[in-house]
Design a protein around this motif. Sequence first.
Motif, PDB file in Angstrom:
ATOM      1  N   CYS A  68      43.670   9.251  38.069  1.00  0.00           N
ATOM      2  CA  CYS A  68      42.491   9.879  38.675  1.00  0.00           C
ATOM      3  C   CYS A  68      42.367   9.561  40.156  1.00  0.00           C
ATOM      4  O   CYS A  68      42.133  10.454  40.981  1.00  0.00           O
ATOM      5  N   LYS A  69      42.506   8.288  40.509  1.00  0.00           N
ATOM      6  CA  LYS A  69      42.277   7.878  41.892  1.00  0.00           C
ATOM      7  C   LYS A  69      43.191   8.610  42.856  1.00  0.00           C
ATOM      8  O   LYS A  69      42.736   9.181  43.856  1.00  0.00           O
ATOM      9  N   TRP A  70      44.481   8.618  42.585  1.00  0.00           N
ATOM     10  CA  TRP A  70      45.417   9.193  43.544  1.00  0.00           C
ATOM     11  C   TRP A  70      45.437  10.715  43.486  1.00  0.00           C
ATOM     12  O   TRP A  70      45.827  11.375  44.452  1.00  0.00           O
ATOM     13  N   THR A  71      44.974  11.308  42.381  1.00  0.00           N
ATOM     14  CA  THR A  71      44.780  12.754  42.351  1.00  0.00           C
ATOM     15  C   THR A  71      43.637  13.139  43.273  1.00  0.00           C
ATOM     16  O   THR A  71      43.701  14.144  43.992  1.00  0.00           O
ATOM     17  N   ILE A  72      42.565  12.329  43.268  1.00  0.00           N
ATOM     18  CA  ILE A  72      41.445  12.573  44.181  1.00  0.00           C
ATOM     19  C   ILE A  72      41.907  12.451  45.624  1.00  0.00           C
ATOM     20  O   ILE A  72      41.577  13.293  46.476  1.00  0.00           O
ATOM     21  N   VAL A  73      42.680  11.417  45.920  1.00  0.00           N
ATOM     22  CA  VAL A  73      43.179  11.219  47.284  1.00  0.00           C
ATOM     23  C   VAL A  73      44.046  12.394  47.716  1.00  0.00           C
ATOM     24  O   VAL A  73      43.919  12.911  48.836  1.00  0.00           O
ATOM     25  N   ALA A  74      44.953  12.841  46.837  1.00  0.00           N
ATOM     26  CA  ALA A  74      45.820  13.969  47.171  1.00  0.00           C
ATOM     27  C   ALA A  74      45.013  15.244  47.386  1.00  0.00           C
ATOM     28  O   ALA A  74      45.284  16.027  48.315  1.00  0.00           O
ATOM     29  N   GLY A  75      44.007  15.478  46.543  1.00  0.00           N
ATOM     30  CA  GLY A  75      43.158  16.652  46.707  1.00  0.00           C
ATOM     31  C   GLY A  75      42.387  16.618  48.015  1.00  0.00           C
ATOM     32  O   GLY A  75      42.232  17.643  48.693  1.00  0.00           O
ATOM     33  N   MET A  76      41.915  15.429  48.397  1.00  0.00           N
ATOM     34  CA  MET A  76      41.203  15.292  49.667  1.00  0.00           C
ATOM     35  C   MET A  76      42.113  15.600  50.851  1.00  0.00           C
ATOM     36  O   MET A  76      41.687  16.216  51.835  1.00  0.00           O
ATOM     37  N   ALA A  77      43.361  15.187  50.751  1.00  0.00           N
ATOM     38  CA  ALA A  77      44.323  15.492  51.820  1.00  0.00           C
ATOM     39  C   ALA A  77      44.513  17.005  51.959  1.00  0.00           C
ATOM     40  O   ALA A  77      44.672  17.520  53.075  1.00  0.00           O
ATOM     41  N   CYS A  78      44.472  17.728  50.839  1.00  0.00           N
ATOM     42  CA  CYS A  78      44.568  19.193  50.883  1.00  0.00           C
ATOM     43  C   CYS A  78      43.379  19.798  51.613  1.00  0.00           C
ATOM     44  O   CYS A  78      43.524  20.760  52.383  1.00  0.00           O
ATOM     45  N   TYR A  79      42.193  19.228  51.395  1.00  0.00           N
ATOM     46  CA  TYR A  79      41.004  19.718  52.087  1.00  0.00           C
ATOM     47  C   TYR A  79      41.101  19.466  53.588  1.00  0.00           C
ATOM     48  O   TYR A  79      40.704  20.311  54.400  1.00  0.00           O
ATOM     49  N   VAL A  80      41.611  18.305  53.970  1.00  0.00           N
ATOM     50  CA  VAL A  80      41.729  17.970  55.391  1.00  0.00           C
ATOM     51  C   VAL A  80      42.718  18.906  56.087  1.00  0.00           C
ATOM     52  O   VAL A  80      42.557  19.235  57.265  1.00  0.00           O
TER      53      VAL A  80
END
Length: 465
Positions: A68-80
């Motif tokens: 979960c944690k690193w999926t959230i981080v990866a998704g946030m990078a997509c938003y940035v």
Amino acid sequence: MISRNFKNVLVVSLGFLSLFTAYGGLQGLQSSLNAEQGMGVASLSVVYASIIISSMFLPPILIKNLGCKWTIVAGMACYVSYSFGNLFPGWYTLIPTSVILGLGGSPMWSAKCTYLTISGNMQAAKDGKKGSDVINQYFGIFFFIFQSSAVWGNLMSSLIFGQDSNIAHIPEEQLLSCGAADCGLNISMNSTIIKPAQKLVWTLVGCYIGVGVLAILIVAVFLDNIDQEQTSEFRGNREPFRQTFLATFRLLKDWRLVTLIPLTMYSGFEQSFLSGEYTKNYTTCALGIHYVGFVMMCFGAANSVCSFLFGRIARYTGRAALFFLAAACNFCCIIGLLYWRPHPEQLPVFFVFPALWGMSDAIWQTQTNALYGVLFPREKEAAFANYRMWESLGFVIAFAYSTFICLEYKLYILLAVLVLTVITYPIVEYNEHKSPTPPIEKGTYTSHRDVIKKVENAIICQTPM
């Protein structure tokens, strides 16, 4: 001292608050800032089309492999990445980054829901409470913090763009084309929107990139990595990928879900209208782009407060009363927008419409989610996948025709979908009133160690090897 799980809820909430301070601000400015050939709203249409595709298959794959944690981080990078695309906006930068954002968006939200659910069950087991009660508490805290992002992101844009004195004067000729009096397509096609200085645009986008990166750091550094075994167990209880993929579409055999499609799609239509049409054809056209942030702040504040308020009073009024309140409010707003001719001298009116829209949106969001949870307690994953899919389809359609049809017809389409919603929704509510769907009284989440312990206690005889 707060518990470890509660601390993680705050970390996730603050991370999403920071991330959507950037994305929410950019979304509200797309129809005005990148109005040439409808490039801004086209990029938003691509975003939600990509979310539809990614919600079908990406979340379980990424969460099982990354956690979960690193999926959230990866998704946030997509938003940035979408913020970076707005540094030098063009078809070759906005469309690819819109696809990246959409593909990362659905896994990120699914991972967030999974993380909060696991945290709630862990804390409930520790405190001896009912799992669903703690989960509801955690989600309530998350949305209360998250929904305030509209205030901060738009405050940032208004303060930065307000430094440019050139955008304060609106020609009298342009005022004649504002609102539904004119087709509305002239505003983007003839480039009559007075843009702020490019330096200020770069400053704003740079700030948005900064808070987006801050969101990634908050989650990457301070969020505890929930045990990989627990994450795998939580996802492992589901059906195989092929069955999960088909479950979303199998649920369409349920007539209740099909009947709720107009309601769900209307949620996408009404949100896209405010961020895509109202900001361009009313606010930017008559007041200037530097007022978009203040207007959307009013929407965000009303939405956040009303979400908290209606979430509490729904138990006394029921869903139906709130839904009809939202429908009546939106109906009056649509009729008013059809006949209103915006002018800078009517400044308070520019904030009345977003405030009423925010109140209505708070009902659509909170009560529709609650309704799906009540109707489909045993198929929540497939039900909410359908919810995201049909809501995103509403976004896609609204953004897609934004540059092709006149504002007056857009309002008529919005009104038609609203009327269809008012006709179809009561059918489901009446059926639920007559034959209530039995709820799941107790959560089924069990840790891997508890399963092993239960199996060991069930062993009668074991032959030593």
